[in-house]
Design a protein around this motif. Structure first.
Motif, short mmCIF file in Angstrom:
data_model
loop_
_atom_site.label_atom_id
_atom_site.label_comp_id
_atom_site.label_asym_id
_atom_site.label_seq_id
_atom_site.Cartn_x
_atom_site.Cartn_y
_atom_site.Cartn_z
N ALA A 171 77.78 47.51 17.38
CA ALA A 171 76.34 47.65 17.18
C ALA A 171 75.71 46.41 16.58
O ALA A 171 74.52 46.15 16.77
CB ALA A 171 76.05 48.86 16.30
N TRP A 172 76.50 45.62 15.84
CA TRP A 172 75.99 44.43 15.18
C TRP A 172 76.50 43.15 15.83
O TRP A 172 76.41 42.07 15.23
CB TRP A 172 76.36 44.44 13.70
N ARG A 173 77.02 43.26 17.03
CA ARG A 173 77.60 42.09 17.69
C ARG A 173 76.53 41.01 17.96
O ARG A 173 75.35 41.29 18.03
CB ARG A 173 78.25 42.49 19.01
N GLY A 174 77.00 39.79 18.09
CA GLY A 174 76.08 38.72 18.45
C GLY A 174 75.79 37.71 17.38
O GLY A 174 75.04 36.76 17.60
N GLY A 175 76.34 37.90 16.16
CA GLY A 175 76.10 36.94 15.09
C GLY A 175 74.62 36.69 14.85
O GLY A 175 73.79 37.59 15.02
N ASN A 176 74.28 35.47 14.50
CA ASN A 176 72.87 35.14 14.28
C ASN A 176 72.09 35.03 15.57
O ASN A 176 70.86 35.07 15.56
CB ASN A 176 72.76 33.82 13.50
N ASN A 224 59.83 25.08 24.20
CA ASN A 224 60.81 26.16 24.01
C ASN A 224 60.71 27.22 25.09
O ASN A 224 59.61 27.71 25.39
CB ASN A 224 60.62 26.81 22.64
N ALA A 225 61.86 27.59 25.64
CA ALA A 225 61.95 28.68 26.62
C ALA A 225 62.34 29.96 25.87
O ALA A 225 63.39 29.99 25.21
CB ALA A 225 62.97 28.36 27.69
N PHE A 226 61.53 30.98 26.00
CA PHE A 226 61.74 32.23 25.26
C PHE A 226 62.56 33.22 26.08
O PHE A 226 62.36 33.36 27.28
CB PHE A 226 60.39 32.86 24.89
N PHE A 227 63.48 33.93 25.40
CA PHE A 227 64.31 34.93 26.05
C PHE A 227 63.54 36.24 26.17
O PHE A 227 62.99 36.73 25.17
CB PHE A 227 65.59 35.20 25.25
N MET A 228 63.51 36.80 27.34
CA MET A 228 62.90 38.11 27.49
C MET A 228 63.77 39.15 26.76
O MET A 228 64.95 39.27 27.04
CB MET A 228 62.76 38.48 28.96
N GLY A 229 63.17 39.84 25.80
CA GLY A 229 63.94 40.78 24.99
C GLY A 229 64.57 40.13 23.77
O GLY A 229 65.26 40.80 23.00
N GLY A 230 64.36 38.82 23.59
CA GLY A 230 64.89 38.13 22.42
C GLY A 230 66.39 37.90 22.47
O GLY A 230 67.06 38.12 23.48
N GLY A 231 66.92 37.48 21.33
CA GLY A 231 68.33 37.13 21.25
C GLY A 231 69.27 38.30 21.47
O GLY A 231 70.38 38.13 21.99
N LYS A 232 68.84 39.49 21.09
CA LYS A 232 69.70 40.66 21.29
C LYS A 232 69.92 40.92 22.78
O LYS A 232 71.04 41.23 23.21
CB LYS A 232 69.07 41.90 20.63
N ALA A 233 68.87 40.75 23.57
CA ALA A 233 69.01 40.91 25.02
C ALA A 233 69.92 39.84 25.59
O ALA A 233 70.71 40.10 26.50
CB ALA A 233 67.63 40.87 25.69
N LEU A 234 69.82 38.61 25.05
CA LEU A 234 70.67 37.53 25.53
C LEU A 234 72.14 37.83 25.27
O LEU A 234 72.97 37.73 26.19
CB LEU A 234 70.26 36.22 24.86
N VAL A 235 72.50 38.19 24.03
CA VAL A 235 73.92 38.43 23.76
C VAL A 235 74.42 39.66 24.51
O VAL A 235 75.57 39.67 24.97
CB VAL A 235 74.21 38.54 22.24
N ASN A 236 73.59 40.67 24.66
CA ASN A 236 74.01 41.84 25.45
C ASN A 236 74.30 41.46 26.89
O ASN A 236 75.28 41.93 27.49
CB ASN A 236 72.94 42.93 25.39
N ALA A 237 73.44 40.59 27.46
CA ALA A 237 73.66 40.14 28.84
C ALA A 237 74.97 39.37 28.95
O ALA A 237 75.76 39.57 29.89
CB ALA A 237 72.49 39.28 29.29
N TYR A 238 75.22 38.50 27.98
CA TYR A 238 76.46 37.72 28.01
C TYR A 238 77.69 38.61 27.85
O TYR A 238 78.71 38.40 28.51
CB TYR A 238 76.44 36.67 26.90
N PHE A 239 77.62 39.59 26.95
CA PHE A 239 78.76 40.49 26.79
C PHE A 239 79.02 41.27 28.08
O PHE A 239 80.18 41.45 28.48
CB PHE A 239 78.53 41.46 25.62
N ARG A 240 77.96 41.75 28.71
CA ARG A 240 78.14 42.47 29.98
C ARG A 240 78.79 41.58 31.03
O ARG A 240 79.72 42.00 31.74
CB ARG A 240 76.79 42.98 30.49
N SER A 241 78.32 40.36 31.12
CA SER A 241 78.88 39.43 32.10
C SER A 241 80.33 39.10 31.78
O SER A 241 81.19 39.06 32.67
CB SER A 241 78.04 38.15 32.13
N ALA A 242 80.63 38.87 30.51
CA ALA A 242 82.00 38.56 30.11
C ALA A 242 82.96 39.68 30.46
O ALA A 242 84.05 39.45 31.01
CB ALA A 242 82.05 38.27 28.62
N GLU A 243 82.55 40.90 30.15
CA GLU A 243 83.42 42.05 30.44
C GLU A 243 83.59 42.24 31.94
O GLU A 243 84.67 42.59 32.42
CB GLU A 243 82.86 43.29 29.75
#
Length: 484
Positions: free
Chosen positions: A36-41, A120-139
């Motif tokens: 639930a807290w994955r993704g660091g800063n 600056n290029a902004f992430f849609m959904g912010g950093g939480k969306a970015l790390v969630n996308a990366y985790f999904r792709s990694a898995e």
């Protein structure tokens, strides 16, 4: 045996994991936090500072390499490794297509995010969306991800990585035994030590007033960056860079939570008014430069004030010109009443504001430009956006230092290798906050942390895979930078 072990779960770690896996290596990622807290800063971020020579999708105009470099040079005061900095800058121009291929989406900046539509290029959904996308792709690619897995020790053989050790722990009420995980190569991306209160106290010590400044710091970043792995690497003799007191430190709302307040705790109206300490006195130029280039110096400025406390003061004229804070400000129709509510010395506070008002030389006010509204004969001066605070109600926002991440880290080079006595490890690499101090000796400019993490995370992943026979040759610099 695993080919590449990634220690950490933020942006840099994920970039490394994805690149190593794309090169063909088997990859395991160890994240200290629960899922639930994955993704660091990275979960608290919202954008990436990008070099570009012409308009690109969500970015307007141009932001060439030399301007980017000069912006970084200014905020760091020259305390930066130019070679590594330029690698991160150049990589920021071409990484977005790769990021999109792993599920990251971009959007134009919000209307309240001044001065960054070009940079600056902004992430849609912010950093939480970015790390969630990366985790999904990694898995999806077959990266093995483990949570609640804090690495407590690293096993080396003459600078070569051998294994990571994980201590005994409780997970969801269940006892988990200690483990030893071997791998052929490893990437360290486990963050700094900002959540280690003892280490902060050790670094900052006592000031001349007998205070322990760090006791009053809030941690706007993750609670899981306790620096255990960084400390162990220092003990093992890894080469070090950076000052333990330097950090991405922002003046945030004093009412924010102790940990994980994130970006929403920032107070963005500093340049529209004045800032006073608990003695009711100003102490720095609030209009020195655009806020994205100066917001990260204010945490350290507040850290130097009595009680590590300050107040951002504005009047009605500023409302609507900045991103509203989460918590409402203290409001009053008179300066005297505002001082009373804040428990500030009334006479001194009113004098400070009146002296400022009398010193204002108002030209054409424009908060989107370095305007000609300034003070005259006032110390400290306010060089831009100086308007008298005369239109009630007046508002005050309490400020404390908020640490995002610390800059003490491991020295590295263009291959992202960890060094021991100047010699690069053949299979141990570092990325993200654990090496950001190579580029950020002090200061900060919005989005640079994600640029460093993305660039060196990707380099570390490529190099770790190459060190065990996948993808490019580790020595093939030209191919590496073409890939990254």
């Amino acid at each position: 045996m695993i080919d590449v072990l990634i220690i950490g779960g933020g942006n840099a770690a994920l970039c490394a994991a994805l690149m190593a896996r794309e090169a063909g290596a088997s990859v395991m990622l160890l994240e200290a936090s629960p899922k639930a807290w994955r993704g660091g800063n990275s979960q608290h971020t919202r954008n990436l500072r990008c070099m570009h020579d012409e308009p690109q999708d969500v970015l307007i105009d141009a932001y060439p390499e030399e301007e980017y470099w000069q912006d970084l040079l200014k905020v760091t005061g020259g305390i930066t490794d130019e070679k590594l900095a330029r690698i991160a800058i150049r990589a920021s121009s071409s990484c977005r297509d790769w990021m999109r291929s792993h599920g990251v989406h971009f959007q134009p900046p919000l209307s309240g995010a001044l001065h960054v539509a070009r940079t600056n290029a902004f992430f849609m959904g912010g950093g939480k969306a970015l790390v969630n996308a990366y985790f999904r792709s990694a898995e999806r690619l077959g990266v093995k991800v483990r949570y609640n897995t804090q690495v407590t020790d690293i096993e080396l053989d003459d600078g070569k990585f051998v294994a990571a050790h994980i201590g005994e722990r409780e997970v969801d009420g269940q006892h988990v035994a200690a483990e030893r995980i071997e791998a052929r190569a490893c990437v360290l991306a486990a963050g700094g030590f900002e959540s280690n209160r003892e280490w902060l106290r050790e670094a900052w010590g006592q000031n001349e007033r007998g205070e322990w400044p760090s006791d009053n710091f809030l941690i706007r970043g993750t609670r899981f960056n306790t620096g255990i792995l960084l400390r162990r690497m220092l003990d093992l003799g890894a080469d070090v860079t950076g000052d333990p007191t330097q950090a991405h430190m922002v003046a945030i709302d004093a009412r924010a939570p102790l940990y994980d307040g994130g970006i929403c705790t920032r107070i963005d109206c500093v340049s529209l008014g004045v800032v006073v300490n608990r003695d009711g006195e100003r102490f720095y130029d609030e209009g020195e430069d655009f806020w994205p280039k100066r917001y990260a110096i204010w945490g350290r400025l507040v850290a130097g004030q009595p009680g590590q406390q300050a107040y951002s003061i504005i009047d009605q004229q500023a409302i609507g010109r900045f991103m509203p804070p989460v918590f409402p400000g203290t409001a009053a129709n008179t300066l005297q009443d505002l001082a009373r509510q804040l428990k500030l010395p009334q006479a001194q506070f009113v004098k400070t504001i009146e002296d400022y008002n009398n010193a204002c030389r108002v030209g054409t006010f424009d908060h989107t430009a370095l305007d000609d509204c300034h003070t005259q004969g006032l110390t400290p001066a306010k060089t831009h956006w100086a308007r008298p605070l005369v239109k009630p109600p007046f508002y005050a926002y309490p400020l404390k230092p908020g640490v995002t991440f610390t800059y003490l880290g491991l020295a590295t080079d263009e291959t992202a290798a960890v060094h021991f006595n100047g010699k690069a490890s053949p299979n141990l690499f570092v990325a993200g906050e654990m090496m950001a101090g190579n580029v950020l000796g002090k200061g900060y400019t919005a989005g640079i942390g994600m640029a460093i993490g993305t660039a060196f995370g990707r380099i570390a992943g490529v190099q770790a895979a190459a060190s065990v026979g996948f993808g490019i040759s580790p020595a093939n610099t030209e191919s590496r930078h073409a890939t990254v």
